[in-house]
Design a protein around this motif. Structure first.
Motif, PDB file in Angstrom:
ATOM      1  N   SER A  81       0.813  -1.215   0.000  1.00 51.08           N
ATOM      2  CA  SER A  81       0.000   0.000   0.000  1.00 51.08           C
ATOM      3  C   SER A  81       0.852   1.273   0.000  1.00 51.08           C
ATOM      4  CB  SER A  81      -0.911   0.016   1.214  1.00 51.08           C
ATOM      5  OG  SER A  81      -0.124  -0.078   2.380  1.00 51.08           O
ATOM      6  N   LEU A  82       2.161   1.120  -0.227  1.00 53.33           N
ATOM      7  CA  LEU A  82       3.044   2.287  -0.107  1.00 53.33           C
ATOM      8  C   LEU A  82       2.688   3.387  -1.108  1.00 53.33           C
ATOM      9  CD1 LEU A  82       6.563   0.804   0.694  1.00 53.33           C
ATOM     10  CD2 LEU A  82       5.044   2.137   2.162  1.00 53.33           C
ATOM     11  N   ALA A  83       2.305   3.008  -2.316  1.00 51.34           N
ATOM     12  CA  ALA A  83       1.956   4.008  -3.322  1.00 51.34           C
ATOM     13  C   ALA A  83       0.736   4.805  -2.870  1.00 51.34           C
ATOM     14  CB  ALA A  83       1.688   3.343  -4.663  1.00 51.34           C
ATOM     15  N   ALA A  84      -0.245   4.122  -2.311  1.00 53.91           N
ATOM     16  CA  ALA A  84      -1.443   4.810  -1.831  1.00 53.91           C
ATOM     17  C   ALA A  84      -1.086   5.773  -0.702  1.00 53.91           C
ATOM     18  CB  ALA A  84      -2.475   3.792  -1.352  1.00 53.91           C
ATOM     19  N   HIS A  85      -0.217   5.320   0.227  1.00 53.30           N
ATOM     20  CA  HIS A  85       0.212   6.206   1.311  1.00 53.30           C
ATOM     21  C   HIS A  85       0.907   7.443   0.761  1.00 53.30           C
ATOM     22  CE1 HIS A  85      -0.964   4.085   4.882  1.00 53.30           C
ATOM     23  NE2 HIS A  85      -0.445   2.952   4.438  1.00 53.30           N
ATOM     24  N   ALA A  86       1.790   7.213  -0.209  1.00 55.31           N
ATOM     25  CA  ALA A  86       2.526   8.346  -0.792  1.00 55.31           C
ATOM     26  C   ALA A  86       1.566   9.323  -1.468  1.00 55.31           C
ATOM     27  CB  ALA A  86       3.560   7.837  -1.789  1.00 55.31           C
ATOM     28  N   ALA A  87       0.538   8.796  -2.126  1.00 55.01           N
ATOM     29  CA  ALA A  87      -0.417   9.654  -2.825  1.00 55.01           C
ATOM     30  C   ALA A  87      -1.200  10.522  -1.842  1.00 55.01           C
ATOM     31  CB  ALA A  87      -1.373   8.821  -3.661  1.00 55.01           C
ATOM     32  N   ILE A  88      -1.308  10.083  -0.598  1.00 53.69           N
ATOM     33  CA  ILE A  88      -2.002  10.868   0.429  1.00 53.69           C
ATOM     34  C   ILE A  88      -1.047  11.882   1.055  1.00 53.69           C
ATOM     35  CG2 ILE A  88      -3.115  10.731   2.686  1.00 53.69           C
ATOM     36  CD1 ILE A  88      -4.055   7.890   1.718  1.00 53.69           C
ATOM     37  N   PHE A  89       0.173  11.417   1.333  1.00 57.45           N
ATOM     38  CA  PHE A  89       1.121  12.311   2.003  1.00 57.45           C
ATOM     39  C   PHE A  89       1.620  13.418   1.089  1.00 57.45           C
ATOM     40  CE2 PHE A  89       1.631   9.041   5.353  1.00 57.45           C
ATOM     41  CZ  PHE A  89       1.476   9.875   6.438  1.00 57.45           C
ATOM     42  N   LEU A  90       1.629  13.167  -0.222  1.00 57.25           N
ATOM     43  CA  LEU A  90       2.147  14.194  -1.131  1.00 57.25           C
ATOM     44  C   LEU A  90       1.377  15.522  -0.992  1.00 57.25           C
ATOM     45  CD1 LEU A  90       4.036  15.103  -3.422  1.00 57.25           C
ATOM     46  CD2 LEU A  90       2.376  14.178  -5.036  1.00 57.25           C
ATOM     47  N   PRO A  91       0.062  15.536  -1.209  1.00 53.21           N
ATOM     48  CA  PRO A  91      -0.639  16.820  -1.043  1.00 53.21           C
ATOM     49  C   PRO A  91      -0.621  17.297   0.409  1.00 53.21           C
ATOM     50  CG  PRO A  91      -2.218  15.055  -1.401  1.00 53.21           C
ATOM     51  CD  PRO A  91      -0.857  14.473  -1.656  1.00 53.21           C
ATOM     52  N   GLY A  92      -0.674  16.341   1.350  1.00 49.70           N
ATOM     53  CA  GLY A  92      -0.679  16.716   2.760  1.00 49.70           C
ATOM     54  C   GLY A  92       0.570  17.493   3.149  1.00 49.70           C
ATOM     55  N   THR A  93       1.730  16.985   2.715  1.00 45.16           N
ATOM     56  CA  THR A  93       2.977  17.655   3.088  1.00 45.16           C
ATOM     57  C   THR A  93       3.134  18.993   2.370  1.00 45.16           C
ATOM     58  OG1 THR A  93       4.024  16.211   1.467  1.00 45.16           O
ATOM     59  CG2 THR A  93       4.313  15.642   3.782  1.00 45.16           C
ATOM     60  N   ILE A  94       2.566  19.109   1.168  1.00 51.54           N
ATOM     61  CA  ILE A  94       2.643  20.408   0.469  1.00 51.54           C
ATOM     62  C   ILE A  94       1.890  21.463   1.283  1.00 51.54           C
ATOM     63  CG2 ILE A  94       1.938  21.690  -1.595  1.00 51.54           C
ATOM     64  CD1 ILE A  94       2.427  19.155  -3.224  1.00 51.54           C
ATOM     65  N   GLY A  95       0.670  21.116   1.706  1.00 52.82           N
ATOM     66  CA  GLY A  95      -0.104  22.062   2.514  1.00 52.82           C
ATOM     67  C   GLY A  95       0.598  22.417   3.809  1.00 52.82           C
ATOM     68  N   LEU A  96       1.174  21.394   4.421  1.00 52.50           N
ATOM     69  CA  LEU A  96       1.877  21.574   5.693  1.00 52.50           C
ATOM     70  C   LEU A  96       3.085  22.502   5.526  1.00 52.50           C
ATOM     71  CD1 LEU A  96       1.121  20.193   8.337  1.00 52.50           C
ATOM     72  CD2 LEU A  96       2.804  18.433   7.843  1.00 52.50           C
ATOM     73  N   SER A  97       3.880  22.262   4.498  1.00 60.20           N
ATOM     74  CA  SER A  97       5.101  23.056   4.284  1.00 60.20           C
ATOM     75  C   SER A  97       4.768  24.496   3.971  1.00 60.20           C
ATOM     76  CB  SER A  97       5.918  22.481   3.127  1.00 60.20           C
ATOM     77  OG  SER A  97       6.230  21.157   3.372  1.00 60.20           O
ATOM     78  N   ALA A  98       3.759  24.703   3.121  1.00 56.19           N
ATOM     79  CA  ALA A  98       3.402  26.078   2.760  1.00 56.19           C
ATOM     80  C   ALA A  98       2.935  26.827   4.000  1.00 56.19           C
ATOM     81  CB  ALA A  98       2.311  26.076   1.696  1.00 56.19           C
ATOM     82  N   THR A  99       2.089  26.197   4.814  1.00 63.31           N
ATOM     83  CA  THR A  99       1.581  26.857   6.017  1.00 63.31           C
ATOM     84  C   THR A  99       2.716  27.147   6.998  1.00 63.31           C
ATOM     85  OG1 THR A  99      -0.419  25.562   5.705  1.00 63.31           O
ATOM     86  CG2 THR A  99      -0.194  26.716   7.788  1.00 63.31           C
ATOM     87  N   ALA A 100       3.611  26.169   7.165  1.00 58.29           N
ATOM     88  CA  ALA A 100       4.721  26.357   8.103  1.00 58.29           C
ATOM     89  C   ALA A 100       5.636  27.481   7.642  1.00 58.29           C
ATOM     90  CB  ALA A 100       5.508  25.060   8.248  1.00 58.29           C
ATOM     91  N   THR A 101       5.917  27.552   6.347  1.00 64.52           N
ATOM     92  CA  THR A 101       6.793  28.597   5.828  1.00 64.52           C
ATOM     93  C   THR A 101       6.177  29.970   6.063  1.00 64.52           C
ATOM     94  OG1 THR A 101       7.529  27.085   4.110  1.00 64.52           O
ATOM     95  CG2 THR A 101       8.014  29.407   3.784  1.00 64.52           C
ATOM     96  N   PHE A 102       4.887  30.072   5.746  1.00 64.52           N
ATOM     97  CA  PHE A 102       4.196  31.346   5.870  1.00 64.52           C
ATOM     98  C   PHE A 102       4.218  31.861   7.310  1.00 64.52           C
ATOM     99  CE2 PHE A 102       0.542  34.146   6.097  1.00 64.52           C
ATOM    100  CZ  PHE A 102       0.674  34.879   4.936  1.00 64.52           C
ATOM    101  N   PHE A 103       3.785  30.994   8.229  1.00 66.34           N
ATOM    102  CA  PHE A 103       3.689  31.455   9.614  1.00 66.34           C
ATOM    103  C   PHE A 103       5.038  31.443  10.322  1.00 66.34           C
ATOM    104  CE2 PHE A 103      -0.700  30.587   8.606  1.00 66.34           C
ATOM    105  CZ  PHE A 103      -1.283  31.743   9.086  1.00 66.34           C
ATOM    106  N   GLY A 104       5.978  30.649   9.794  1.00 64.45           N
ATOM    107  CA  GLY A 104       7.327  30.687  10.345  1.00 64.45           C
ATOM    108  C   GLY A 104       7.920  32.083  10.188  1.00 64.45           C
TER     109      GLY A 104
END
Lengths: 234, 225, 234
Positions: free
Chosen positions: B130-153
């Motif tokens: 199921s690694l591909a499915a996990h990666a497909a979920i984490f990809l957009p998740g981490t993008i949102g996370l990084s953008a938010t962290a950068t902005f408020f950082g």
């Protein structure tokens, strides 16, 4: 003076609203019929729903005024945002306290992932962030701008929060999710709710106008004192 | 074209500095591995099956690690006032935001992979197939996370509350992201068909695209005086 | 080429940092802005460079209004401050290459080496900034600030912490920029150095301009009076 007029109008609104809320309390205690399914506890709903409504109204004003501030850099827009945010913090607290009290009796638990409850909790923390940012930045202009950004980003996030919490509920249906509003609402209950809504809205708008004019006056005063200080030294 | 080049320049410089400094990277790696270990250690696996909680715990670990690291995204910029000089070049604020988000994203991927490995192994959850499915979920998740962290950082660097301000600002925003992500990942662990996951992933992409777009548009408000 | 500020007012919340300052800086001229601590020198420099938008007033270059949000304007200016603004983990030449690339200068190896050599830092190219002394860093910082041949060079207390040799090198570089026709704006609390280097001097005190004139020897006494009058105030 214009700000004095705003202040007077605000105070009048507050008193009218307080009168309506007193009337609402009389209606809740002596007049409105008891809801069959929930019993007496349903009456907290006349405080809770208007509390929530004013919280959202306040957030709408904060977001719009913040956008106006970023766009125009007009001090008045920022003063309006602060005044509304303070109101939002207070009415949000009313909503957050009354909601769980009702939930404890109606649902058997203080906290449930009821969409509006969750949304308000997150909104309330966004308000908190709004004030923390403002107060903790050395350059006041930058603080105001940051706060405005927080308010705008927070309001953009509302739809997503809403989707996530309604999704959550569909996954885990609460004990008995009773919706007091709707076609089954007794006409007297509707009247009481409307009186309460009017009262809360008037108190909020009155406090908002009052607070707004005070904020502007305080800023003018601080500026004048600084100018006098500089003049005296020069 | 120029925007892309600027973005790449900033991202490459950030990653370069990150690897040369090493310390921050190492402490974040230690953080996620230790967090995974502690979760595994503290959970009574007789009462709570690891499979039921591993998705939520992974998302929370990634959330905490990236929030803790968000303030430091701009530390190298402030060491000797370099950021002021970056902002004085013709570079667009948008490109600065995107560049720093890209660099942060690369680090977040590392952290996500590590916490995923740490939690699945410490909780004894099998992930085969199921690694591909996990990666497909984490990809957009981490993008949102990084953008938010950068902005408020960036915002927290100007606040005298510093990093303690970050959770108050970001957690209410990231609540839906964590919910969508954890729910989707949990469904992969429960081996549910992709049809029951895809709409969550679409919401994660909506968050990712939205946070990158809003950050790019508003970033000049948090950089310029 | 004339850089001009008109009626510049800058507020930090209620505190007025600049209360209506006018000044001109011409090409082939070094303008020194001097004054005691807290006079508003750095704020004025930030307004002139476009980093901070003034609350009132405007900055123009040859009559055209300039703004820090305009990339074309930023391409024409350079800044040296008391903080070097270099990345410690990168080598001197890597720092230069990064900033050159942000300025859109490509395939510029020879030019960067030449710039380093011009400020007497040719032998430092391959060394990480963290291994350099304060004076060496400031030389690299200067190279970074002039590598795109800025028409306007701003210096914010650039001599802080420099050894005599480094200071002499910096002074030499400044006069070289002036010779090339650039506008040089130097902010310093060091009146003696300001007088020696500059063609014109502006003295600021509590956000107001109290002197503006040639930095000729015979006027030095008067300038000193203005300067110390501010320093003595509590």
């Amino acid at each position: 003076m214009e700000s004095t007029r705003v202040r007077t109008a605000g105070l009048l609104l507050v008193w009218a609203g307080v009168a309506a809320i007193l009337l609402m309390h009389w209606m809740v205690v002596f007049w409105v019929p008891t809801e069959a399914a929930q019993g007496v506890v349903q009456r907290i709903f006349y405080v809770h729903v208007p509390g929530a409504w004013t919280t959202f109204l306040a957030f709408g004003i904060v977001a719009l005024a913040s956008a106006a501030y970023l766009w125009l850099e007009d001090e008045r827009a920022d003063a309006a945002a602060v005044a509304a945010a303070e109101g939002g913090l207070i009415f949000g607290a009313i909503m957050l306290i009354s909601g769980p009290l009702w939930g404890r009796v109606a649902w058997g638990t203080y906290w449930t992932w009821e969409p509006r409850l969750t949304l308000t909790l997150l909104l309330w923390f966004t308000y908190l962030g709004y004030f923390l940012v403002r107060g903790s930045v050395a350059d006041p202009r930058r603080g105001k701008r940051f706060a405005a950004v927080v308010a705008i980003v927070g309001s953009l996030n509302i739809p997503l929060i809403h989707v996530s919490v309604s999704w959550f509920r569909s996954l885990h249906p609460g004990p008995v999710v009773i919706k007091p509003e709707g076609p089954t609402l007794h006409p007297d209950m509707l009247t009481t709710l409307l009186v309460s809504l009017a009262g809360f809205t008037m108190v909020f708008l009155g406090l908002f106008a009052f607070r707004y004019s005070i904020e502007l006056a305080a800023r003018r005063q601080a500026r004048a004192e600084d100018a006098a200080l500089a003049g005296g030294l020069a | 074209m120029t925007e892309l080049r600027w973005t790449w320049l900033i991202a490459r410089k950030d990653l370069n500095l990150e690897f040369r400094a090493g310390g921050r990277l190492l402490s974040m790696i230690a953080f996620v591995v230790l967090a995974g270990f502690l979760f595994g250690f503290a959970l009574d696996k007789g009462q709570v099956p690891g499979r039921a909680v591993v998705a939520s715990l992974t998302w929370l670990t990634v959330l905490f690690a990236s929030t803790a690291g968000a303030g430091r995204i701009f530390d190298t910029e402030e060491e000797d006032g370099a950021f002021r000089h970056v902002l004085l070049t013709p570079v667009s604020r948008r490109a600065v935001f995107l560049g720093k988000t890209v660099a942060n994203l690369a680090l977040t991927w590392l952290i996500t992979a590590l916490s995923f490995i740490a939690l699945t192994s410490f909780l004894g959850v099998r992930t085969s197939g199921s690694l591909a499915a996990h990666a497909a979920i984490f990809l957009p998740g981490t993008i949102g996370l990084s953008a938010t962290a950068t902005f408020f950082g960036r915002m927290s660097r100007h606040s005298n509350l510093g990093d303690s301000l970050l959770p108050v600002l970001t957690f209410p925003l990231l609540a839906p992201l964590v919910f969508f992500g954890a729910t989707a990942s949990a469904r992969v662990f429960m081996a549910l068909p992709w049809d029951e996951i895809s709409s969550l992933v679409r919401l994660l992409w909506a968050f990712a695209i939205g946070s990158v777009a809003v950050g790019a548009v508003l970033f000049h408000h948090v950089t310029d005086e | 080429m004339t850089l001009e500020g008109r009626g510049i007012v800058c507020d930090y919340g209620p505190v007025r940092a600049l209360a209506g300052v006018d000044l001109r800086a011409a090409g082939r001229e070094i303008l020194a802005i001097v004054g005691p601590n807290g006079a508003g020198k750095t704020t004025l420099l930030k307004v002139l460079s476009g980093e901070r938008r003034p609350d009132h007033g405007e900055v123009t270059l040859n009559g055209t209004r300039v703004s820090g949000s305009d990339a074309a304007w930023r391409a024409r200016i350079g800044l040296v401050s008391h903080r070097t603004g270099l990345y410690e983990k990168l080598t001197a030449i890597e720092n230069l290459r990064f900033f050159a690339a942000l300025h859109g200068l490509r395939r510029n190896g020879r030019k960067l080496t030449a710039t380093l050599e011009a400020v007497g830092a040719g032998d430092l190219a391959g060394r990480r900034v963290e291994t350099l002394s304060r004076g060496q860093r400031q030389r690299v910082a200067l190279a970074r600030s002039i590598l795109h041949d800025p028409e306007i060079l701003f210096l914010d207390e650039p001599f802080t912490g420099l050894d005599p040799e480094g200071a002499a090198g910096l002074e030499h570089a400044l006069t070289a920029r002036r010779h090339d026709g650039a506008v040089v704006v130097l902010v310093t609390h060091d009146l003696r150095r300001g007088l020696r280097l500059a063609d014109r001097v502006v003295v600021l005190r509590r956000g107001r301009k109290v002197f503006d004139g040639e930095a000729a020897e015979d006027g030095a006494a008067e300038i000193l009076d203005h300067f110390t009058a501010g320093a003595e105030a509590p």
